[in-house]
Structures are given as C-alpha cells and as structure tokens.
Design an enzyme around this catalytic site. Structure first.
Site, PDB file in Angstrom:
ATOM      1  N   CYS A 317       1.078  10.703   0.783  1.00 29.69           N
ATOM      2  CA  CYS A 317       2.099   9.882   1.445  1.00 29.69           C
ATOM      3  C   CYS A 317       1.898   9.853   2.954  1.00 29.69           C
ATOM      4  O   CYS A 317       2.505  10.618   3.701  1.00 29.69           O
ATOM      5  CB  CYS A 317       3.503  10.352   1.114  1.00 29.69           C
ATOM      6  SG  CYS A 317       4.762   9.183   1.715  1.00 29.69           S
ATOM      7  N   CYS A 497       5.124   2.794   0.380  1.00 23.63           N
ATOM      8  CA  CYS A 497       5.601   3.851   1.266  1.00 23.63           C
ATOM      9  C   CYS A 497       6.952   3.428   1.824  1.00 23.63           C
ATOM     10  O   CYS A 497       7.015   2.641   2.777  1.00 23.63           O
ATOM     11  CB  CYS A 497       4.604   4.089   2.401  1.00 23.63           C
ATOM     12  SG  CYS A 497       5.047   5.478   3.461  1.00 23.63           S
TER      13      CYS A 497
END
Length: 581
Positions: A317, A497
């Site tokens: 991430c 994201c």
C-alpha cells in the site's frame, strides 16, 4: 506471548517467543525452555544469547538445540530425546511456528509410542504431522525389532489438485473463488498463523477511527470450510517434482500451485529502530501491535516535530505512509495545534505518488497542512531515547550524504521484500519476488504455478483491492491448467488506494498498469469525497471478510484473451488430464 500448546504434562510447544515472555513462562510453572531455531534464521528473531539471558534471569533452565527448518535429521531427533531425558519439566520448546518442535517431540517419542497416538496428540494441539507417518512408523518398528511394512517403502506424499501457500487476503480469496467454480476440488492452504488481519484498517486504527479488534479474526473463520488447512510453514519448493517442503521436512504434492505468502517487513534494515518501536515516540501503522500507539502519540502531541517516512518501493500500500500523515495533521488542525507542529514527510522516492493524476489534489492537502516534502530521503537509523533519526539523502547528481533530524513523533515504514523462502527459491526473479507473467499471473517457467498478492512481481500496487481482481483471474487460469488448457483470464493491473486525506473524505485512487485510471464509479476519482470515506470505513471491512474471502466477486469479473493461449507447461503435465482422485 504466543499460544502455548500442551503435548504432554511434561512438554509443550509454541511459536517464536521473545525475551519478555520468559517471566510469564516462569510464572506459569515452566522450568525449562528449549530453542529449536538456529540464530539468524529470520527477520526480527531474537538471538539465542538474548533468550538465554532472559530465561536464566527468570530462573528458567535454557537449552539451544538448533535444527535447520525442513531438515530434521536422526541426529537432531536423538539429541532432542536425550535432552528430554535429562531436563526437569514442565518444559516449553519453540521454533518459528511450533511445528518443528512438535515434529522433534513426535520423532523422539516414536521409539516407544504408537505413531497414531503421536499424530492424534499433535492434532489435538493443532499440528498436522501426518506427513511424518512413514518416519514415525520406521522408528516404532525399529524399536520392536520388526522390519518395516511394504507400505512404508512406497509411502505416498499427500497430493492436492490445488495447493495454496499463504492464508492471507490472497490465499483465502483465491481458494474461495476456486471452490465456487468447482466445489469438488481437493485444495489445501499452508498457513502457520492462527490470526487473520484486515491490514487496510490499521491506518484507521492509527487515526482513532477503528478499534484494533475490528481488524482481526481467527484464521479458522477465514479459510474456506471445504479447504484443508495445513497449519505449518512452507520452507522450500521442488517444482520439478511438484512438491512443497514444510519446515519439518515433510512434503506436500500438488497438481497446481498458488503462491501468495505476502511480504516481509525488514525492520532490521533501519539501525536501532527495533529497540525503539512502541516507545520514545516511534511507531508504525504497518504493525498490528503498534497502530494504537500511533493514535496515542497523535492525541498527546501538542507541539514539536513529527516525521513520517516512506522507504524505497515496492511496499505494501504505497499510499499508507502519507495517509498516516494526512489523518494526523487533520486531527492536529481540528485541535488547533497544527501551527505548533513541524511536519516532515521523508520519502526515499522522487515523487509524492506514483500515478501523476493524483498528485495535484494530494498537494492541496500537503499545502493545507503545511507539511514539508523531502524526497530522496531514506531512513537509515533511529535513536529513540535521543529523539533522533538519520536519513541518506541523494542529490540530482547521484551523490549522497547523511543528515540528522530531531523528532517528537516518528512514524516509520520499514523496507519490504519477499519472504526468504521465496527469495531463495527457483520461483524468484532477480529481485527476489515471485516471477510472474503480468497478465496471466503464471510463472513463465513452471506452467502449473501461479501467484497473486504482495509477493507477486507484477508491477501493480500491492493492495487488498488488487487481490480482489487477481483472485478470479488466478482461479480461472488454475482451472484451465487443470483441464490441460492454457490460461485465458487476464489481469489489467487494477489496484486501489483509498487516500484518506482528512477525517470524512477520501480520494479513491483506482488505476491499472501504466497508471491508467480505472474508476469503478462514474465519478472523477481525483476529487476527495465523503462517499469514498463511507466506503472505506463502513463498507470495506464487510466487503473484505464477508464477500472477498468467501468468493463473492463483486465487480471483479475477469477479462479474457481473445486468442488461443499456449498450453500449460509443467513437469508431468499429462497429470493435468487425469481424473481427480
């Protein structure tokens, strides 16, 4: 402390212990600790000397009997048996997952206990040692002076239609997708952990939005019921013989293999950081145990210096390091103290975000919070008690220097790489990640092996949202290979994201290979929205646990090749056309 599993009143086993656990063990009545791990076997492993010092300080007898994972020899078994005969119990033996220690115990006792009794005892402690049965029976029959039965000579390695390495988001999701397509598949998941984590929630824990317990579930609730859970750690791969080697040396066979064990956080790559984590103002939302400490620090900081770091790519991430900064700054702004806090974002990269379309809206928040961006700054060392951090800074000419920064709060994101048993395997590429074709996610040299999730080398964002799109692709392609055909489903590199830029608003960044925008909804993805915040905080945990991990492929229909793919290429490929047994 790790869960302790009792085998007999005399001996128990556990996964990796820490020096701080020794006092608790002594208080629980244990008298002896046996360490079965060689030093430097894995990241974050305390040294045997550190364990010995802590054990003896708590009045415990300590023995280091190192055994190489996957290579338990008869000499190791004899040494363990001799040790058990001379120590005073109750004793606790530990290794990386406990499997190695349980295997040593079973083999050491096989000279006088029935193998089935040993397997049953281990099973009751949640260790499946079935693959050790041939060795156990050999020890048993040797003790009673009988020749081994003919069946032992031809003992068969357990073999599955699909063997999945890893029970995280990728492993559970792809297994569920496979079983929805073919409920009769013989499928097993190799996973040593007992807990499953919804890691995207840890950023919200660090911002006081989520309680940590909301991100954790028992592994038994996440692994699909029709799959067999092999509670052990994979140690090596033998693709030529279509087998995976477990840490106790036993082997599991497969017709197709899916590799998705996630990645490893390399805390030791930053000098001094491990000694400071969880204290001295040093924290990280990348650890389940530390995310609540982040929120504690954010609430307590009223003035001073806050550093947020990001290591070299690739990482899990890529937006999470700056999400921690945005949510912290938003809290300080609401509390009226942001003006008294100097905020620095120190990234080893050269840009704020890898997809250029999202940089302008993110920069508006950087300016709003008055944060200082420091690119090409790689964190190399931390001195928590002194409140100092050191960064290697590269200039445009490629020259580097080290600079020192003070801090009152330091949010650390560690460097990340593939697990060692992947990096040192024939499945790895030159950088240590699982080598995969970017569209089919199949290994280019072993046609019956696939990968997805963080360990995969495909150049996509390493996020749970990527897994949501990868799982059905791998599931369809695995089934194609099992039917003797080539893969047809393709992955477009989708990743998402949700950039939490403030409490109540999210920029829902969705993109694929090459930075192509792939929005799910007909809205401008560059605009911060309250709807995206609701999706992130209210709906996504349920979508993750109740849909993705159960094979409900919401908006995840894979695309397909419009040409005839090459057939599966794998050792003994003719096996793929055989009927399931």
């Amino acid at each position: 402390m790790q869960t302790i599993r009792r085998l007999t009143p005399f001996i128990s086993v556990a996964a990796q212990l820490q020096p701080a656990d020794m006092a608790l063990l002594a208080g629980s009545g244990f008298r002896c600790v046996i360490n079965n791990r060689p030093d430097n076997e894995g990241e974050g492993q305390p040294s045997s000397e550190a364990m010995r010092t802590a054990a003896e300080a708590s009045g415990l007898e300590y023995h280091h009997l190192p055994v190489v994972s996957g290579q338990i020899s008869d000499v190791d078994v004899a040494a363990f048996r001799a040790l058990l005969e001379r120590i005073k119990g109750p004793a606790l033996a530990f290794c990386r997952t406990g499997t190695r220690s349980a295997s040593l115990w079973a083999l050491a006792e096989a000279h006088h206990l029935d193998p089935q009794v040993l397997l049953q005892t281990a099973q009751q402690a949640n260790y499946d040692l079935t693959a050790l049965l041939p060795r156990l029976e050999q020890h048993w029959q040797s003790a009673v002076d009988e020749p081994p039965s003919p069946a032992l000579k031809f003992a068969v390695t357990p073999r599955y239609d699909v063997l999945v390495v890893g029970g995280g988001a990728a492993g559970c999701a792809v297994t569920a997708s496979l079983l929805r397509r073919d409920p009769d598949l013989r499928i097993a998941i190799i996973e040593p952990r007992e807990q499953h984590y919804y890691q995207p929630g840890w950023t919200l824990v660090g911002a006081g939005v989520f309680d940590r317990a909301r991100t954790e579930r028992a592994m038994s609730r996440c692994i699909p019921a029709k799959a067999q859970w092999i509670s052990a750690a994979a140690e090596a791969f033998d693709p030529e013989h279509q087998q995976v080697v477990l840490e106790d040396g036993s082997r599991i066979g497969y017709r197709t293999l899916v590799v998705c064990p996630g990645l490893s956080l390399d805390w030791d790559a930053i000098e001094g950081v491990r000694d400071s984590l969880g204290k001295f103002g040093v924290t990280s939302n990348y650890a389940f145990e530390l995310a609540p400490y982040t929120w504690q620090l954010v609430q307590n900081l009223r003035h001073g210096k806050a550093l947020f770091t990001q290591p070299p790519m690739p990482i899990k991430c890529a937006g999470a390091p700056q999400k921690a900064m945005y949510l912290s700054c938003d809290h300080w702004l609401r509390q009226g103290v942001l003006k008294d806090i100097q905020v620095d974002f120190c990234s080893a990269g050269a840009v704020l975000f890898g997809v250029a379309d999202f940089v302008p809206p993110l920069m508006q928040y950087v300016d709003r919070y008055g944060a200082q961006l420091n690119f090409n700054n790689n964190l190399t060392a931390v001195d928590g008690p002194a409140g100092k951090a050191w960064f290697k800074v590269a200039d445009s000419d490629g020259q580097s220097r080290t600079i020192e920064r003070d801090f009152d709060l330091l949010h650390v994101v560690p460097p990340q790489h593939a697990p060692d048993f992947i990096r040192h395997s024939p499945l790895a590429n030159a950088d240590g990640w699982f080598e995969a074709e970017h569209e089919t996610l199949r290994h280019p040299r072993f046609g019956n092996i696939f990968s997805l999730g963080d360990v995969c080398s495909a150049p996509n964002a390493k996020t749970a949202a990527a897994v949501r799109k990868q799982a059905p692709v791998v599931a369809e392609n695995v089934l194609s290979v099992l039917h003797g055909e080539g893969p047809r489903a393709i992955y477009d590199g989708y990743g998402s994201c949700p950039l939490t830029v403030e409490r109540g608003k999210v920029i829902l960044a969705e993109f694929g290979y090459g930075g192509k925008l792939l929005p799910t909804f007909p809205l401008d993805p560059r605009v911060p929205r309250r709807l995206a915040w609701r999706l992130k905080t209210q709906w996504m945990p349920s979508i993750y646990f109740e849909m993705m991990l159960k094979g409900h492929e919401w908006l995840a229909e894979p695309k397909h090749l419009d040409f005839e793919p090459r057939p599966a290429e794998a050792p003994n490929a003719c096996d793929f056309t055989q009927e399931k047994k």
